[in-house]
Design an enzyme around this catalytic site. Structure first.
Site, PDB file in Angstrom:
ATOM      1  N   ASP A 214     -47.820  28.595 -71.280  1.00  0.00           N
ATOM      2  CA  ASP A 214     -47.040  29.762 -71.459  1.00  0.00           C
ATOM      3  C   ASP A 214     -47.301  30.753 -70.153  1.00  0.00           C
ATOM      4  OD1 ASP A 214     -45.280  31.364 -72.768  1.00  0.00           O
ATOM      5  OD2 ASP A 214     -46.774  32.980 -73.195  1.00  0.00           O
TER       6      ASP A 214
ATOM      7  N   ASP B 136     -47.044  23.363 -72.105  1.00  0.00           N
ATOM      8  CA  ASP B 136     -47.207  24.247 -71.178  1.00  0.00           C
ATOM      9  C   ASP B 136     -48.313  25.305 -71.689  1.00  0.00           C
ATOM     10  OD1 ASP B 136     -45.856  27.039 -71.960  1.00  0.00           O
ATOM     11  OD2 ASP B 136     -44.682  25.226 -72.612  1.00  0.00           O
TER      12      ASP B 136
END
Ligand SMILES: CSC[C@H]1O[C@H](OP(=O)(O)O)[C@H](O)[C@@H]1O
Ligand SMILES: Nc1ncnc2[nH]cnc12
Length: 297
Positions: free
Chosen positions: A214, A212
């Site tokens: 974040d 991801d």
């Protein structure tokens, strides 16, 4: 004359990696540690003739949060199992535009922002200080990069892993701060794991799988567990392929570590032998028995 060592490879499986397939002679065995409960029993077996020991960092079923993992017991148990080289596998958030989900980062530096964990085997009667200037073993990193290349896995060699306490993910201000520090990826577990591996004289390297962005990226959703798990499932095959390709590269008998990971305690202990605590020496039988065996009261 330096002695060649038969490597025993330890794999610490992070989120999404709770077992290893393809092992022959597979058996789960509980290993006791004077530092408390390891995350789970250890899985022993052979991969193409190479001894391998696997430990799921959060336990099977993912029972332990990053704060509640007993990192000391885990490393001590792996040392007791004879492990010479640890490959840590982790899910991480990306702090750089050019590290999208799916990319593997073979990190070589860490910044430790954790604060609620036991971080050393030493102290209280046996004080020791090891160098963490180069926390990752160069030889392991070279082999990992070679294996990733063979498997055509999109990866970056080198990078800084920011270890946060968690379990909550970062605020946007924190995420931006870590980016301003030049960090590449963020996770919650590689520290104090890498510090303890160094104290236990075990070579250590981390495979960080980006799941991801974040929460800093304007064009991507903020990280969620669902997103992490989805990306991990899509990448499970790559992670398995990397481990399979890596094992034969590590399997040949190797000389003592060129970087000296396996002998750091030669110069680390400062407590005078007569001032050392006998009970603590006993607890350190696996981690530091090599240098403490003559200290016993
Ligand atoms: C499930 S998302 C957060 C969780 O995943 C990472 O764990 P690991 O390094 O064991 O793969 C991260 O550090 C958090 O513990
Ligand atoms: N964004 C993130 N922050 C901390 N740990 C993570 N593990 C996976 N993604 C993460």
């Amino acid at each position: 004359m330096a002695q060649a060592v038969q490597p025993v490879i330890g794999i610490i499986g992070g989120s999404g990696l709770y077992d290893i397939d393809g092992l022959s002679g597979k058996r789960w065995e509980k290993v006791e540690s004077p530092f408390g409960e390891p995350s789970d029993a250890l899985l022993f077996g052979d991969l193409d003739g190479q001894p391998l020991v696997f430990l799921p960092r959060h336990g099977r079923g993912h029972r332990l949060s990053p704060t509640h993992v007993n990192y000391r017991a885990n490393i001590d148990a792996l040392k007791r199992a004879g492990v010479t080289d640890i490959l840590s596998v982790s899910a991480v958030g990306s702090l750089k535009e050019n590290l999208p989900p799916g990319k593997f980062v073979l990190v070589d530096q860490f910044i430790d922002r954790t604060f609620a964990r036991e971080k050393t085997f030493f102290g209280a009667g046996v004080v020791g200080h090891v160098s963490m200037a180069h926390p990752v073993c160069g030889r392991l990193l070279d082999r990992l990069a070679e294996a990733a290349g063979q498997q055509k896995i999109d990866h970056q060699r080198g990078g800084t892993y920011l270890a946060m306490e968690g379990p909550q993910f970062s605020t946007k201000a924190e995420s931006k701060l870590y980016r301003s520090w030049g960090c590449d990826v963020i996770g919650m577990t590689n520290m104090p794991e890498a510090k303890l591996a160094r104290e236990a004289e075990i070579c250590y390297a981390s495979i960080s799988m980006v799941t991801d962005y974040d929460c800093w990226h304007p064009d991507h959703d903020h990280v969620t567990v669902e997103q992490v798990v989805q990306v991990l499932m899509n990448n499970a095959e790559k992670a398995r392929g990397l481990i399979k390709a890596l094992v034969p590269l590590l399997a040949e008998r190797h000389m003592p570590c060129e970087q000296g990971c396996d002998r750091v305690l030669d110069t680390a202990l400062i407590t005078h032998p007569e001032a050392r605590d006998a009970a603590h020496i006993e607890r350190l039988d696996a981690v530091a028995g090599r240098v403490l065996k003559d200290s016993k009261a």
